[in-house]
Design a protein around this motif. Structure first.
Motif, PDB file in Angstrom:
ATOM      1  N   ASN A 486      70.797  -9.162 -53.482  1.00 27.23           N
ATOM      2  CA  ASN A 486      71.570  -9.263 -52.234  1.00 27.23           C
ATOM      3  C   ASN A 486      71.002 -10.367 -51.353  1.00 27.23           C
ATOM      4  O   ASN A 486      71.741 -11.200 -50.821  1.00 27.23           O
ATOM      5  CB  ASN A 486      71.516  -7.942 -51.458  1.00 27.23           C
ATOM      6  CG  ASN A 486      72.602  -6.975 -51.897  1.00 27.23           C
ATOM      7  OD1 ASN A 486      73.507  -7.346 -52.648  1.00 27.23           O
ATOM      8  ND2 ASN A 486      72.504  -5.735 -51.444  1.00 27.23           N
ATOM      9  N   ALA A 487      69.690 -10.360 -51.181  1.00 24.36           N
ATOM     10  CA  ALA A 487      69.031 -11.353 -50.326  1.00 24.36           C
ATOM     11  C   ALA A 487      69.358 -12.762 -50.815  1.00 24.36           C
ATOM     12  O   ALA A 487      69.693 -13.647 -50.011  1.00 24.36           O
ATOM     13  CB  ALA A 487      67.530 -11.113 -50.316  1.00 24.36           C
ATOM     14  N   VAL A 521      72.486 -14.879 -43.825  1.00 25.81           N
ATOM     15  CA  VAL A 521      73.549 -14.725 -42.823  1.00 25.81           C
ATOM     16  C   VAL A 521      73.311 -13.577 -41.830  1.00 25.81           C
ATOM     17  O   VAL A 521      73.842 -13.585 -40.727  1.00 25.81           O
ATOM     18  CB  VAL A 521      74.925 -14.516 -43.484  1.00 25.81           C
ATOM     19  CG1 VAL A 521      75.362 -15.762 -44.223  1.00 25.81           C
ATOM     20  CG2 VAL A 521      74.892 -13.315 -44.434  1.00 25.81           C
ATOM     21  N   ILE A 523      73.210  -9.301 -40.790  1.00 24.93           N
ATOM     22  CA  ILE A 523      74.242  -8.246 -40.732  1.00 24.93           C
ATOM     23  C   ILE A 523      74.440  -7.841 -39.264  1.00 24.93           C
ATOM     24  O   ILE A 523      73.476  -7.555 -38.554  1.00 24.93           O
ATOM     25  CB  ILE A 523      73.817  -7.017 -41.559  1.00 24.93           C
ATOM     26  CG1 ILE A 523      73.507  -7.428 -43.018  1.00 24.93           C
ATOM     27  CG2 ILE A 523      74.887  -5.925 -41.553  1.00 24.93           C
ATOM     28  CD1 ILE A 523      72.667  -6.435 -43.783  1.00 24.93           C
ATOM     29  N   ILE A 538      80.993  -6.027 -46.535  1.00 27.67           N
ATOM     30  CA  ILE A 538      81.405  -6.576 -45.241  1.00 27.67           C
ATOM     31  C   ILE A 538      82.155  -7.887 -45.490  1.00 27.67           C
ATOM     32  O   ILE A 538      81.711  -8.727 -46.261  1.00 27.67           O
ATOM     33  CB  ILE A 538      80.165  -6.813 -44.349  1.00 27.67           C
ATOM     34  CG1 ILE A 538      79.345  -5.517 -44.210  1.00 27.67           C
ATOM     35  CG2 ILE A 538      80.569  -7.365 -42.996  1.00 27.67           C
ATOM     36  CD1 ILE A 538      80.091  -4.311 -43.687  1.00 27.67           C
ATOM     37  N   GLY A 551      75.532  -1.195 -54.566  1.00 27.25           N
ATOM     38  CA  GLY A 551      74.096  -1.480 -54.599  1.00 27.25           C
ATOM     39  C   GLY A 551      73.297  -0.748 -53.534  1.00 27.25           C
ATOM     40  O   GLY A 551      72.363   0.000 -53.855  1.00 27.25           O
ATOM     41  N   SER A 553      74.065   1.716 -51.529  1.00 26.21           N
ATOM     42  CA  SER A 553      74.105   3.187 -51.472  1.00 26.21           C
ATOM     43  C   SER A 553      73.182   3.756 -52.541  1.00 26.21           C
ATOM     44  O   SER A 553      72.542   4.792 -52.329  1.00 26.21           O
ATOM     45  CB  SER A 553      75.528   3.716 -51.577  1.00 26.21           C
ATOM     46  OG  SER A 553      76.056   3.441 -52.822  1.00 26.21           O
TER      47      SER A 553
HETATM   48  P1  ADP Z   1      77.412  -5.626 -52.862  1.00 29.47           P
HETATM   49  O1  ADP Z   1      76.181  -6.424 -52.742  1.00 29.47           O
HETATM   50  O2  ADP Z   1      77.787  -5.287 -54.228  1.00 29.47           O
HETATM   51  O3  ADP Z   1      78.508  -6.137 -52.035  1.00 29.47           O
HETATM   52  P2  ADP Z   1      75.785  -3.738 -51.501  1.00 29.47           P
HETATM   53  O4  ADP Z   1      75.925  -2.270 -51.270  1.00 29.47           O
HETATM   54  O5  ADP Z   1      74.586  -4.177 -52.156  1.00 29.47           O
HETATM   55  O6  ADP Z   1      77.062  -4.192 -52.207  1.00 29.47           O
HETATM   56  O7  ADP Z   1      75.869  -4.392 -50.096  1.00 29.47           O
HETATM   57  C1  ADP Z   1      76.868  -4.033 -49.200  1.00 29.47           C
HETATM   58  C2  ADP Z   1      77.111  -5.152 -48.200  1.00 29.47           C
HETATM   59  O8  ADP Z   1      75.976  -5.283 -47.363  1.00 29.47           O
HETATM   60  C3  ADP Z   1      77.305  -6.501 -48.802  1.00 29.47           C
HETATM   61  O9  ADP Z   1      78.643  -6.690 -49.189  1.00 29.47           O
HETATM   62  C4  ADP Z   1      76.902  -7.396 -47.667  1.00 29.47           C
HETATM   63  O10 ADP Z   1      77.968  -7.605 -46.807  1.00 29.47           O
HETATM   64  C5  ADP Z   1      75.811  -6.639 -46.939  1.00 29.47           C
HETATM   65  N1  ADP Z   1      74.477  -7.106 -47.313  1.00 29.47           N
HETATM   66  C6  ADP Z   1      73.635  -6.513 -48.199  1.00 29.47           C
HETATM   67  N2  ADP Z   1      72.465  -7.187 -48.234  1.00 29.47           N
HETATM   68  C7  ADP Z   1      72.551  -8.209 -47.365  1.00 29.47           C
HETATM   69  C8  ADP Z   1      71.655  -9.287 -46.963  1.00 29.47           C
HETATM   70  N3  ADP Z   1      70.443  -9.404 -47.470  1.00 29.47           N
HETATM   71  N4  ADP Z   1      72.097 -10.166 -46.045  1.00 29.47           N
HETATM   72  C9  ADP Z   1      73.338 -10.016 -45.522  1.00 29.47           C
HETATM   73  N5  ADP Z   1      74.238  -9.063 -45.875  1.00 29.47           N
HETATM   74  C10 ADP Z   1      73.845  -8.156 -46.771  1.00 29.47           C
END
Ligand code: ADP
Length: 725
Positions: A486-487, A521, A523, A538, A551, A553
């Motif tokens: 994610n990062a 970016v 949150i 998001i 991921g 959850s």
């Molecule tokens: P996915 O990564 O499959 O979209 P996740 O549950 O891992 O689902 O993450 C959910 C949402 O949280 C992402 O769609 C993103 O918008 C936000 N997110 C997660 N990690 C980060 C991060 N490190 N920086 C910015 N937004 C993040």
């Protein structure tokens, strides 16, 4: 002496009234009065009783007062003087209610007489006489005024208060002179006689006594005789006091003779009365009864008034209650209908949701199973390649492949179990691992995303962390894989730093603080809670990234399984940091024990014969390779019946049984094997979830279950345990 005046007080003036009932009552009273004059007590009582009943029927207080007054006179005179008082009191009560002053005068006078002549209590009689006088003056009735004053004077004389009495007596002089009746004159002169005699003015006294006697003897009225008896007596006393005994004797003789005459009359009167005594008693009772009924009626009236009032109040309350009940009911009915509808809707929605959930669970289960089987191949084949080409052991690509395959596999497992996660059905494994190794493997496998987004991927590891820790390294890797990927996804031209720091030591527990920080970016605060929900992503303007929204959850639930909580710090445009602290065992003996277990299995010298029942060709290759590498002798069969045959003919130490096979499945095969009495330990080797098949496996006689793909060491451990048994 009193009898003289009674007539005045009892007859009074009868008004000629129009109403026949009233007239009849008045007539009864008048006749009763006449009968009383003629000393006919029986008749008088009878008539006054009749008049009282009529008065009650008419509710006429004047008549009631008059009737009671007359009854009082009759009772006093002919029956029992003591009992008369209460009738006079009744008479006074109604006289006061009537506002009729004449009646008040008569009754007060009779009461005064009663106290004066029956009780000799002048202190009590004077106030009644004075009250009578007040009423007489009020209506300017000079005759009544005159009689009242004479009575007062008499009472004062009786009480030896001659001067006070004389004032009243003197004030009647003019009226007595103008009166045509002998009665007041006789009364007046006899009182003056007493007065002067008391003062010792004997000539004056004698003059008045003689005047009184002259009036009395001239008038042959019976009633005046009674008075004359007293005058003779008083006059005799007067002469006695003076020492003229001859004269005293003369008047005493007159007194006696007259008294004898009156006494005889009295006797005949008494005799007459005696005959009617019983009847008088009867009247007495009837009068009491009327009285009682009257009291009862007024009590009843009061009670019924109270009852009516209570009834009205209760009725009002009941009406109010009824109204509110009605309102309530209407409201309840409405609410009930609404609720019923809502319930029906909810029920339907629930059924649909349950159906959907059931389908989803089934779908996830099937898909996961189907994914696991090929993944077992990928992982297995990777292992085989690594095994066969030792020179590739350090190839980052091959390691990344192996890691990714394993990660994918565990993700599939988690998908399968995501419904059970809430119920905490995932149990953490205890494995030896090295944190720097795990982190660098993750970092390595994700390096390609870092390069794609032009990110620097850094690690910062605390050297104080023990080399070997015990815990579920696969789940920990899963957390890191999610957070780091994610990062890297949400950061461009920035830095992603993975850090692990020893936070504290509690007994044998080492608490490590992990953090994944990026300069991406960020949150928004309002999204920071949402992102941990399932399937939440998001929206981003230039968002072109891949992901399931699952991921975080999974991360959150896994971290909670470790007994920790995930922390999030983020600022839009600046970056995000996810962090958590977890405790791991670093107990050396435990570590050795685990290593020892694996060592035993891996270094075993004895050659065991293993029968593998598996229909998937790739899996056959992978399993065979694992077993042979570890010195097991391995026979592979792809169908249950063949396996039964083999077991009947040859000896095997262990059977590894796939469950999902086309002709006859693993459960059925095991059942048949056990039916034949073959006791060879059977390990189910399956891609199914352990919990799902556990019950059935035990019931058919399977000894243990190993979920594919597995750590070889785990398989050997199970095998050696079963063989030892
Ligand atoms: P996915 O990564 O499959 O979209 P996740 O549950 O891992 O689902 O993450 C959910 C949402 O949280 C992402 O769609 C993103 O918008 C936000 N997110 C997660 N990690 C980060 C991060 N490190 N920086 C910015 N937004 C993040």
């Amino acid at each position: 002496m009193k009898t003289l005046f009674c007539g005045l007080w009892l007859l009074g003036s009868f008004l000629a009234l129009a109403q026949p009932a009233l007239k009849s009552a008045e007539q009864s009273l008048q006749q009763a009065g006449t009968a009383f004059y003629n000393l006919d007590g029986e008749k008088s009582l009878q008539l006054s009783h009749k008049a009282l009943s009529q008065a009650y029927a008419l509710k006429n207080d004047v008549l009631m007062s008059k009737a009671y007054n007359l009854i009082g006179l009759n009772i006093e005179e002919f029956y029992d003087p003591n009992k008369a008082l209460k009738y006079y009191q009744k008479a006074l009560e109604h006289a006061k209610l009537s506002q009729n002053d004449s009646v008040k005068i008569w009754v007060n006078n009779n009461l005064g007489n009663w106290y004066s002549y029956r009780k000799n209590d002048f202190q009590k009689s004077i106030p009644y006489y004075k009250e009578g006088l007040r009423n007489a003056e009020k209506i300017n009735d000079w005759v009544e005024v005159m009689y009242a004053k004479l009575s007062i004077a008499g009472a004062y004389f009786g009480a030896n208060r001659f001067q006070e009495g004389y004032v009243f007596l003197k004030s009647t002089e003019a009226d007595v002179n103008r009166s045509k009746d002998d009665e007041p004159k006789l009364h007046y002169h006899s009182l003056l006689g007493s007065y002067y005699s008391h003062l010792g003015q004997y000539l004056k006294a004698e003059f008045h006594y003689e005047k009184a006697i002259e009036l009395g003897e001239k008038n042959k009225d019976n009633l005046l005789d009674a008075y004359l008896i007293d005058v003779y007596n008083d006059f005799s006393d007067h002469y006695k006091k003076k020492g003229q005994f001859e004269k005293a004797l003369h008047y005493l003789t007159l007194h006696k003779e007259l008294k004898e005459k009156v006494y005889n009359d009295d006797r005949s009167k008494k005799a007459k009365i005696a005959g009617s005594q019983i009847e008088i008693d009867e009247y007495q009772r009837q009068i009491d009864k009327i009285e009682g009924e009257k009291t009862k009626q007024s009590k009843y009236l009061k009670e019924s008034k109270l009852i009516v009032l209570l009834f009205v109040i209760i009725l009002f309350i009941l009406l109010l209650l009824l109204f509110s009940l009605y309102k309530n009911n209407a409201f309840r009915e409405k609410t009930f209908t609404e609720l019923k509808d809502a319930y029906a809707e909810l029920q339907l929605a629930k059924e649909k949701a349950e159906e959907a959930s059931q389908l989803k669970t089934q779908f996830v289960s099937t898909i996961s199973h189907e994914l696991r089987t090929p993944l077992y191949g990928v992982v297995g084949i990777t292992n085989i390649i690594l095994d066969e080409h030792k020179e590739l052991a350090h190839s980052p690509h091959l390691n990344s492949l192996k890691f990714s395959a394993r990660y994918l596999l565990s993700l599939v497992n988690d998908l399968l179990q995501i419904n059970k996660i809430e119920e905490n059905k995932i149990t953490l494994e205890h494995m030896i691992f090295n944190i720097p190794d795990e982190i660098s493997t993750i970092v390595d496998s994700l390096e390609f995303i870092a390069i794609k987004n032009n990110n620097k991927l850094q690690t910062e590891l605390d050297t104080a962390i023990p080399e070997f820790l015990i815990g579920d390294k696969l789940r920990l890797s899963q957390v890191f894989m999610n957070l780091v990927s994610n990062a890297l996804k949400f950061t461009k031209d920035g830095t992603v730093k993975v850090s692990a720091k020893l936070d504290r030591i509690e007994g044998s527990q080492y608490f490590i603080h992990f953090a994944v920080a990026d300069t991406g970016v960020g949150i928004a605060p309002e999204d920071q809670k949402k992102i941990f929900e399932k399937f939440v992503q998001i929206e981003r303007k230039e968002g072109d990234y891949q992901g399931t929204g699952l991921g975080l959850s999974i991360v959150q639930r896994l971290v909670e399984l470790f007994g920790s909580t995930i922390e999030l710090e983020s600022e839009l445009g600046k970056g995000t940091t996810f962090s958590f602290t977890m405790g791991f065992e670093a107990d050396e003996s435990k570590r050795n024990e685990i290593l020892h277990n694996i060592d035993v299995d891996l270094s075993t010298v004895q050659v065991y014969r293993i029968l593998v029942v598996e229909d998937n060709k790739i899996n056959q290759v992978v399993t065979k390779k694992i077993l042979e590498t570890n010195h097991f002798k391995c026979t592979i069969l792809d169908d249950g019946y063949a396996a039964i045959d083999a077991l009947e003919n040859e000896h095997y130490d262990i059977v590894l049984m796939d469950i999902n096979m086309p002709i006859i499945n693993g459960f059925e095969t095991t059942k048949l094997i056990r039916k034949k009495g073959i006791q060879t330990p059977i390990i189910a080797l399956t891609a199914f979830d352990k919990q799902e098949i556990m019950e059935q496996a035990i019931s058919v006689g399977i000894n243990d279950i190993i979920i594919k793909p597995f750590e070889p060491s785990k398989l050997f451990q199970v095998i050696s345990n079963l063989i030892e048994q």
